[in-house]
Design a protein around this motif. Structure first.
Motif, short mmCIF file in Angstrom:
data_model
loop_
_atom_site.label_atom_id
_atom_site.label_comp_id
_atom_site.label_asym_id
_atom_site.label_seq_id
_atom_site.Cartn_x
_atom_site.Cartn_y
_atom_site.Cartn_z
N VAL A 85 1.88 0.61 -6.23
CA VAL A 85 2.86 1.68 -6.39
C VAL A 85 3.72 1.75 -5.13
O VAL A 85 3.28 1.38 -4.05
N VAL A 86 4.94 2.22 -5.30
CA VAL A 86 5.83 2.41 -4.16
C VAL A 86 5.52 3.77 -3.56
O VAL A 86 5.47 4.78 -4.26
N THR A 87 5.27 3.79 -2.25
CA THR A 87 5.05 5.06 -1.56
C THR A 87 6.22 5.28 -0.60
O THR A 87 6.78 4.31 -0.07
N VAL A 88 6.60 6.53 -0.43
CA VAL A 88 7.69 6.87 0.48
C VAL A 88 7.19 7.95 1.43
O VAL A 88 6.67 8.98 0.99
N ASP A 89 7.35 7.69 2.73
CA ASP A 89 6.92 8.64 3.75
C ASP A 89 7.92 9.80 3.79
O ASP A 89 9.13 9.59 3.93
N GLY A 95 9.41 3.20 3.12
CA GLY A 95 8.67 2.90 1.90
C GLY A 95 7.71 1.75 2.09
O GLY A 95 7.83 0.97 3.03
N ALA A 98 1.66 0.09 -2.09
CA ALA A 98 0.25 0.42 -1.85
C ALA A 98 -0.50 0.26 -3.16
O ALA A 98 0.08 0.43 -4.24
N ALA A 100 -2.69 1.21 -6.30
CA ALA A 100 -2.90 2.46 -7.04
C ALA A 100 -4.32 2.98 -6.79
O ALA A 100 -4.56 4.17 -6.80
N GLU A 102 -7.25 2.40 -3.90
CA GLU A 102 -7.53 1.80 -2.59
C GLU A 102 -8.93 1.21 -2.46
O GLU A 102 -9.21 0.50 -1.51
N ALA A 111 -2.43 -5.17 -1.26
CA ALA A 111 -1.61 -4.32 -0.39
C ALA A 111 -1.32 -5.02 0.94
O ALA A 111 -0.21 -4.93 1.47
N GLU A 115 2.39 -5.90 2.27
CA GLU A 115 2.85 -5.47 3.60
C GLU A 115 3.35 -6.67 4.41
O GLU A 115 4.40 -6.62 5.05
#
Length: 173
Positions: A85-89, A95, A98, A100, A102, A111, A115
Protein backbone atom coordinates in the motif's frame (compact mmCIF):
# COMPACT_ATOMS: atom_id res chain seq x y z
CA UNK A 1 32.34 -14.75 4.98
CA UNK A 2 32.56 -11.10 3.98
CA UNK A 3 34.17 -8.20 5.79
CA UNK A 4 32.11 -5.71 3.77
CA UNK A 5 29.68 -3.44 5.55
CA UNK A 6 25.99 -4.32 5.66
CA UNK A 7 23.57 -3.10 3.04
CA UNK A 8 21.84 0.19 3.82
CA UNK A 9 18.37 0.47 5.30
CA UNK A 10 15.88 -2.31 4.84
CA UNK A 11 18.15 -4.08 2.33
CA UNK A 12 20.09 -5.38 5.32
CA UNK A 13 17.14 -7.75 5.90
CA UNK A 14 17.45 -9.17 2.38
CA UNK A 15 21.22 -9.47 2.69
CA UNK A 16 21.02 -11.27 6.03
CA UNK A 17 18.33 -13.64 4.73
CA UNK A 18 20.37 -14.62 1.67
CA UNK A 19 23.42 -15.11 3.89
CA UNK A 20 21.68 -17.65 6.14
CA UNK A 21 23.21 -20.34 3.92
CA UNK A 22 26.97 -20.77 3.72
CA UNK A 23 27.27 -22.57 0.38
CA UNK A 24 30.91 -23.55 0.92
CA UNK A 25 30.24 -25.39 4.21
CA UNK A 26 26.57 -26.20 3.66
CA UNK A 27 25.65 -24.70 7.04
CA UNK A 28 22.15 -23.24 7.05
CA UNK A 29 21.27 -21.10 10.06
CA UNK A 30 17.57 -21.60 9.30
CA UNK A 31 18.08 -25.16 10.58
CA UNK A 32 18.44 -23.82 14.12
CA UNK A 33 15.95 -22.01 16.35
CA UNK A 34 18.55 -19.27 16.97
CA UNK A 35 18.94 -18.79 13.22
CA UNK A 36 15.18 -18.40 12.73
CA UNK A 37 14.68 -15.88 15.56
CA UNK A 38 15.96 -12.77 13.70
CA UNK A 39 13.36 -13.40 11.00
CA UNK A 40 10.52 -14.35 13.34
CA UNK A 41 10.15 -17.76 11.71
CA UNK A 42 8.64 -21.00 12.86
CA UNK A 43 10.09 -24.31 11.73
CA UNK A 44 7.04 -24.83 9.49
CA UNK A 45 7.83 -21.64 7.56
CA UNK A 46 11.40 -22.63 6.72
CA UNK A 47 10.74 -24.45 3.38
CA UNK A 48 8.94 -21.41 1.93
CA UNK A 49 11.64 -19.08 3.26
CA UNK A 50 14.35 -21.23 1.67
CA UNK A 51 12.52 -20.87 -1.65
CA UNK A 52 12.41 -17.09 -1.12
CA UNK A 53 16.10 -17.02 -0.17
CA UNK A 54 17.19 -18.82 -3.34
CA UNK A 55 14.95 -16.63 -5.52
CA UNK A 56 16.56 -13.59 -3.92
CA UNK A 57 20.03 -15.08 -4.49
CA UNK A 58 19.18 -15.58 -8.20
CA UNK A 59 18.14 -11.91 -8.45
CA UNK A 60 21.34 -10.80 -6.71
CA UNK A 61 23.42 -12.93 -9.06
CA UNK A 62 21.62 -11.24 -11.98
CA UNK A 63 22.51 -7.83 -10.48
CA UNK A 64 26.16 -8.87 -10.75
CA UNK A 65 25.71 -10.16 -14.32
CA UNK A 66 25.82 -13.86 -13.45
CA UNK A 67 23.34 -16.61 -14.35
CA UNK A 68 21.14 -18.16 -11.69
CA UNK A 69 22.87 -20.87 -9.68
CA UNK A 70 19.97 -23.25 -10.19
CA UNK A 71 16.32 -23.22 -11.26
CA UNK A 72 14.23 -21.23 -8.78
CA UNK A 73 10.78 -19.71 -8.56
CA UNK A 74 11.09 -16.25 -10.10
CA UNK A 75 11.21 -13.61 -7.38
CA UNK A 76 8.45 -11.63 -9.08
CA UNK A 77 6.08 -14.60 -8.73
CA UNK A 78 6.75 -14.85 -4.99
CA UNK A 79 6.37 -11.11 -4.45
CA UNK A 80 3.13 -10.94 -6.47
CA UNK A 81 1.36 -12.50 -3.49
CA UNK A 82 2.25 -9.55 -1.25
CA UNK A 83 -0.09 -6.57 -1.24
CA UNK A 84 1.72 -3.26 -0.84
CA UNK A 85 0.00 0.00 0.00
CA UNK A 86 1.08 3.58 -0.54
CA UNK A 87 1.67 5.42 2.72
CA UNK A 88 1.99 9.19 3.02
CA UNK A 89 3.63 10.90 5.98
CA UNK A 90 1.30 13.59 7.38
CA UNK A 91 4.25 15.70 8.53
CA UNK A 92 6.33 16.07 5.39
CA UNK A 93 4.08 14.51 2.74
CA UNK A 94 6.67 11.93 1.74
CA UNK A 95 5.38 8.65 0.39
CA UNK A 96 6.47 5.06 0.49
CA UNK A 97 5.29 1.57 -0.35
CA UNK A 98 4.62 -0.57 2.70
CA UNK A 99 3.25 -4.08 3.14
CA UNK A 100 -0.44 -4.28 3.97
CA UNK A 101 0.56 -6.81 6.66
CA UNK A 102 3.94 -6.14 8.32
CA UNK A 103 4.18 -9.56 9.98
CA UNK A 104 5.17 -12.14 7.36
CA UNK A 105 8.78 -12.18 6.24
CA UNK A 106 7.73 -12.10 2.58
CA UNK A 107 5.91 -8.81 3.24
CA UNK A 108 8.96 -7.31 4.94
CA UNK A 109 11.20 -8.42 2.07
CA UNK A 110 8.79 -6.91 -0.48
CA UNK A 111 8.78 -3.61 1.42
CA UNK A 112 12.59 -3.65 1.62
CA UNK A 113 12.85 -4.16 -2.13
CA UNK A 114 10.27 -1.44 -2.80
CA UNK A 115 12.23 0.99 -0.59
CA UNK A 116 15.49 0.07 -2.32
CA UNK A 117 13.93 0.54 -5.76
CA UNK A 118 12.81 4.04 -4.80
CA UNK A 119 16.25 4.85 -3.34
CA UNK A 120 18.07 3.33 -6.32
CA UNK A 121 20.00 0.85 -4.18
CA UNK A 122 18.34 -2.45 -5.16
CA UNK A 123 20.77 -3.33 -7.96
CA UNK A 124 23.77 -2.63 -5.72
CA UNK A 125 22.86 -5.66 -3.61
CA UNK A 126 24.64 -8.53 -5.37
CA UNK A 127 25.77 -12.11 -4.92
CA UNK A 128 29.44 -13.04 -5.11
CA UNK A 129 30.41 -14.55 -8.44
CA UNK A 130 32.39 -17.39 -6.80
CA UNK A 131 30.38 -20.58 -7.37
CA UNK A 132 31.30 -21.91 -3.92
CA UNK A 133 30.22 -18.68 -2.24
CA UNK A 134 27.33 -16.62 -3.72
CA UNK A 135 27.34 -14.57 -0.48
CA UNK A 136 25.18 -11.42 -0.65
CA UNK A 137 27.08 -8.15 -0.41
CA UNK A 138 26.33 -4.49 -1.01
CA UNK A 139 28.50 -3.11 -3.80
CA UNK A 140 29.79 0.28 -2.68
CA UNK A 141 32.34 0.58 -5.48
CA UNK A 142 32.05 3.89 -7.37
CA UNK A 143 31.26 2.23 -10.68
CA UNK A 144 29.06 -0.49 -9.15
CA UNK A 145 31.11 -3.25 -10.72
CA UNK A 146 32.10 -5.28 -7.68
CA UNK A 147 32.32 -9.01 -8.35
CA UNK A 148 33.17 -10.65 -5.06
CA UNK A 149 31.93 -10.48 -1.49
CA UNK A 150 35.56 -10.13 -0.41
CA UNK A 151 38.52 -9.16 -2.53
CA UNK A 152 40.80 -10.74 0.10
CA UNK A 153 39.07 -14.15 -0.08
CA UNK A 154 36.96 -14.81 -3.18
CA UNK A 155 38.67 -12.20 -5.35
CA UNK A 156 42.13 -13.47 -4.42
CA UNK A 157 41.11 -17.07 -5.11
CA UNK A 158 39.76 -16.15 -8.56
CA UNK A 159 42.87 -14.20 -9.45
CA UNK A 160 45.10 -17.06 -8.28
CA UNK A 161 43.11 -19.55 -10.40
CA UNK A 162 43.51 -17.33 -13.46
CA UNK A 163 47.22 -16.92 -12.77
CA UNK A 164 47.72 -20.68 -12.42
CA UNK A 165 45.71 -21.36 -15.57
CA UNK A 166 47.94 -18.93 -17.52
CA UNK A 167 51.06 -20.59 -16.09
CA UNK A 168 49.81 -24.05 -17.08
CA UNK A 169 48.88 -22.79 -20.55
CA UNK A 170 52.29 -21.11 -20.97
CA UNK A 171 54.15 -24.30 -20.00
CA UNK A 172 52.03 -26.39 -22.35
CA UNK A 173 52.69 -24.15 -25.37
Amino acid sequence: MSERSPAPGALALVQSLVNTLDIESGADSLDTPDGRVPFGLTEDEVPAVRELRESLRAALLAHAGHPAHRAVTPLGELLAAVPLVVTVDAGDGSGALAPADEGPLLSRVAAAIAEALVEGTWTRLKACEAADCHWAYYDRSPAGRGRWCSMQVCGARAKMRRYRAKQTFSKGS
